[in-house]
Design an enzyme around this catalytic site. Structure first.
Site, PDB file in Angstrom:
ATOM      1  N   ASN A 219      46.124  -9.826  40.601  1.00  0.00           N
ATOM      2  CA  ASN A 219      45.077 -10.029  39.346  1.00  0.00           C
ATOM      3  C   ASN A 219      45.404 -11.705  38.991  1.00  0.00           C
ATOM      4  O   ASN A 219      46.752 -11.781  38.865  1.00  0.00           O
ATOM      5  CB  ASN A 219      46.403  -9.451  38.489  1.00  0.00           C
ATOM      6  CG  ASN A 219      45.274  -9.654  37.429  1.00  0.00           C
ATOM      7  OD1 ASN A 219      44.437 -10.141  36.863  1.00  0.00           O
ATOM      8  ND2 ASN A 219      45.756  -8.149  36.485  1.00  0.00           N
TER       9      ASN A 219
ATOM     10  N   ARG B 282      41.271  -7.646  41.090  1.00  0.00           N
ATOM     11  CA  ARG B 282      40.845  -7.085  39.900  1.00  0.00           C
ATOM     12  C   ARG B 282      40.014  -8.408  39.854  1.00  0.00           C
ATOM     13  O   ARG B 282      40.010  -9.495  39.979  1.00  0.00           O
ATOM     14  CB  ARG B 282      41.776  -7.610  38.545  1.00  0.00           C
ATOM     15  CG  ARG B 282      41.401  -7.185  37.294  1.00  0.00           C
ATOM     16  CD  ARG B 282      42.260  -6.821  36.327  1.00  0.00           C
ATOM     17  NE  ARG B 282      41.971  -6.809  34.889  1.00  0.00           N
ATOM     18  CZ  ARG B 282      42.480  -6.336  34.031  1.00  0.00           C
ATOM     19  NH1 ARG B 282      43.685  -6.915  34.558  1.00  0.00           N
ATOM     20  NH2 ARG B 282      42.215  -6.299  32.707  1.00  0.00           N
TER      21      ARG B 282
ATOM     22  N   GLU C  76      46.760  -0.241  36.218  1.00  0.00           N
ATOM     23  CA  GLU C  76      45.000  -0.523  36.310  1.00  0.00           C
ATOM     24  C   GLU C  76      45.696  -0.944  38.280  1.00  0.00           C
ATOM     25  O   GLU C  76      44.690  -1.228  39.298  1.00  0.00           O
ATOM     26  CB  GLU C  76      44.921  -2.262  35.907  1.00  0.00           C
ATOM     27  CG  GLU C  76      44.677  -1.393  34.673  1.00  0.00           C
ATOM     28  CD  GLU C  76      44.641  -2.913  33.802  1.00  0.00           C
ATOM     29  OE1 GLU C  76      45.879  -2.851  32.937  1.00  0.00           O
ATOM     30  OE2 GLU C  76      44.043  -3.426  33.607  1.00  0.00           O
TER      31      GLU C  76
ATOM     32  N   HIS D  16      38.251  -3.265  30.750  1.00  0.00           N
ATOM     33  CA  HIS D  16      39.390  -2.561  30.640  1.00  0.00           C
ATOM     34  C   HIS D  16      39.100  -1.345  31.431  1.00  0.00           C
ATOM     35  O   HIS D  16      39.532  -0.646  31.195  1.00  0.00           O
ATOM     36  CB  HIS D  16      40.225  -2.473  29.414  1.00  0.00           C
ATOM     37  CG  HIS D  16      41.177  -3.497  28.711  1.00  0.00           C
ATOM     38  ND1 HIS D  16      40.865  -3.766  26.989  1.00  0.00           N
ATOM     39  CD2 HIS D  16      41.911  -4.274  28.991  1.00  0.00           C
ATOM     40  CE1 HIS D  16      41.809  -4.680  27.055  1.00  0.00           C
ATOM     41  NE2 HIS D  16      42.287  -5.411  28.018  1.00  0.00           N
TER      42      HIS D  16
ATOM     43  N   ARG E 257      42.906 -13.155  20.103  1.00  0.00           N
ATOM     44  CA  ARG E 257      41.503 -12.934  19.841  1.00  0.00           C
ATOM     45  C   ARG E 257      40.937 -11.936  18.476  1.00  0.00           C
ATOM     46  O   ARG E 257      41.294 -11.247  17.806  1.00  0.00           O
ATOM     47  CB  ARG E 257      40.661 -11.931  21.025  1.00  0.00           C
ATOM     48  CG  ARG E 257      40.580 -13.330  22.078  1.00  0.00           C
ATOM     49  CD  ARG E 257      40.398 -11.852  23.200  1.00  0.00           C
ATOM     50  NE  ARG E 257      41.128 -11.697  24.354  1.00  0.00           N
ATOM     51  CZ  ARG E 257      41.240 -10.785  25.689  1.00  0.00           C
ATOM     52  NH1 ARG E 257      40.377 -10.186  25.666  1.00  0.00           N
ATOM     53  NH2 ARG E 257      41.992 -10.934  26.730  1.00  0.00           N
TER      54      ARG E 257
END
Ligand code: ADP
Length: 400
Positions: A11, A92, A378, A180, A240
């Site tokens: 990742n 990823r 993940e 996601h 964000r």
């Protein structure tokens, strides 16, 4: 020592490379993993393998680039884990556009298709692809698998992928992609073990981490996501902004002298909980603070989650369960409680003791709505996809 085949899960971010090693033979626990962080500033390496901890740092290493550290990682694997053989690297990759509806083994054509998507995710995609490129140059015998954050959302109905913009702009790529997806795919995969009824019905998964979003699941498939064209949309996040009136952006460009880079920095890095509180992007710091701005930021975070859950419930035509996952969702009892209190009118009734203890089922016996904590994973999703592709499972042909 017997050799074991492993899948290297990567990742890659702008200043960090996270990795884990999964058994290639079965869906088992990771054998180890680690992180190189502070790339470009003060790089540090931490890892664990077979119960042993490893550390390294480069006090004068600000000039060392990602490529250098992939070399370091391969050398480290060869030196410290000689009993393992990396048989695939699973990555990823943030953006698969509309074409990639499933993971894929990366070849030159795939890589160039993914490079064409860089303008859609300029902060993440280049780092994800650099990881694939560098590893395939340095270890050409190892297949590289790309797993996309957008792929799980390709089931969102075409109409719901549109913005209220002229239709030709959707053709040009201005549409909702959702993100996601690896997290939602993992949660959707294990949900039947928790609540078979909700898994076959209407569930909203709240992935509340540093980045935060909601996914509406119908019968285990993504029906909507609060993140859309970019990872900025929807909930208020660590740094964000979440959903915002586009008129604000025009005003900032015209009246405040911001250019695209300035706007990007403001909206991705300086807004959200950090910008609202002036204190921190970390929910733990805000919950521990009695500053009114910190409290207000926390309330706003929970307001938005509840409002957008309600919006998605309307889209699903009702709601059977809400699932909390990721850093805040899995670990913060007060935030779960504040969100569930706002959903009482939808039939949410929390069991305070189960919530405080972080149990899987946090709904009171009388709750109409199922309420669950489901830890996401993940990395194991990426390992599973890579394993499937290596074995020639159907996902290989699933490029839409
Ligand atoms: P990422 O989106 O970077 O993968 P995570 O899902 O790991 O992030 O979530 C990280 C965030 O979770 C932290 O920034 C912090 O705000 C939050 N967090 C972690 N533990 C707790 C906790 N016990 N209480 C509240 N928030 C927490």
């Amino acid at each position: 020592m017997p050799q074991s085949d492993v899948i290297l899960v990567v990742n890659a971010g702008s200043s960090s490379i996270k990795f884990s090693l999964y058994p290639a033979a079965d869906d088992g626990r990771p054998l180890g993993g680690g992180i190189i962080e502070g790339i470009g500033v003060q790089p540090q390496f931490k890892a664990e393998f077979a119960g042993k901890a490893f550390k390294d740092d480069w006090p004068d290493g600000a000039g060392l680039d990602h490529e250098h550290f992939y070399g370091f990682l391969l050398d480290w694997l060869a030196r410290e884990t000689p009993e393992t053989t990396v048989v695939a690297a699973g990555h990823r990759v943030v953006h698969g556009g509309t074409d990639f509806a499933a993971p894929v083994v990366v070849d030159a054509a795939v890589l160039s298709a993914l490079e064409a998507l860089v303008p859609l995710a300029p902060l993440h995609q280049p780092h994800n692809l650099a990881a694939i490129r560098t590893l395939s140059e340095r270890a050409p015998a190892i297949p590289q698998v790309a797993c996309f954050d957008t792929a799980f959302h390709r089931s969102i109905p075409a109409r719901d992928q549109l913005y209220g913009l002229p239709l030709d702009l959707a053709e040009a790529g201005l549409r909702r992609y959702g993100f996601h997806g690896l997290s939602y795919e993992f949660v959707a995969g294990v949900l039947p073990d928790y609540d078979a009824g909700a898994a076959a019905g209407r569930t909203i998964v709240a992935h509340l981490g540093n980045g935060a979003s909601l996914c509406a699941l119908k019968d285990g498939e993504s029906r909507a996501c609060t993140m859309g064209f970019s990872t900025l949309d929807g909930l208020i996040m660590g740094t964000r902004c979440g959903s915002i009136d586009p008129g604000v952006l025009i005003y900032l460009l015209r009246e405040k002298g911001l250019d695209a880079d300035g706007l990007e920095k403001l909206l991705y890095k300086e807004s959200g909980l950090l910008g609202l509180s002036g204190l921190s992007a970390d929910m733990r710091d805000l919950l521990a603070s009695d500053r009114p701005e910190a409290r207000q930021a926390v309330e706003m975070f929970c307001d938005r989650v509840a409002q957008q859950i309600a919006g998605l419930a309307a889209l699903l035509g009702g709601l059977d369960a809400v699932v909390f996952t990721a850093g805040i969702g899995e670990r913060s009892a007060p935030i779960r409680a504040a969100i569930c209190a706002r959903l009482a009118w939808l039939g949410a009734e929390l069991d305070p003791a189960a919530n405080a203890a972080g149990e899987a089922r946090i709904a009171a016996a009388a709750s109409r709505l199922g309420l669950w904590i489901v830890p996401t994973d993940e990395e194991s999703m990426i390992a599973r996809h890579s394993r499937g592709l290596l074995a020639g499972a159907p996902a290989e042909t699933a490029r839409a």
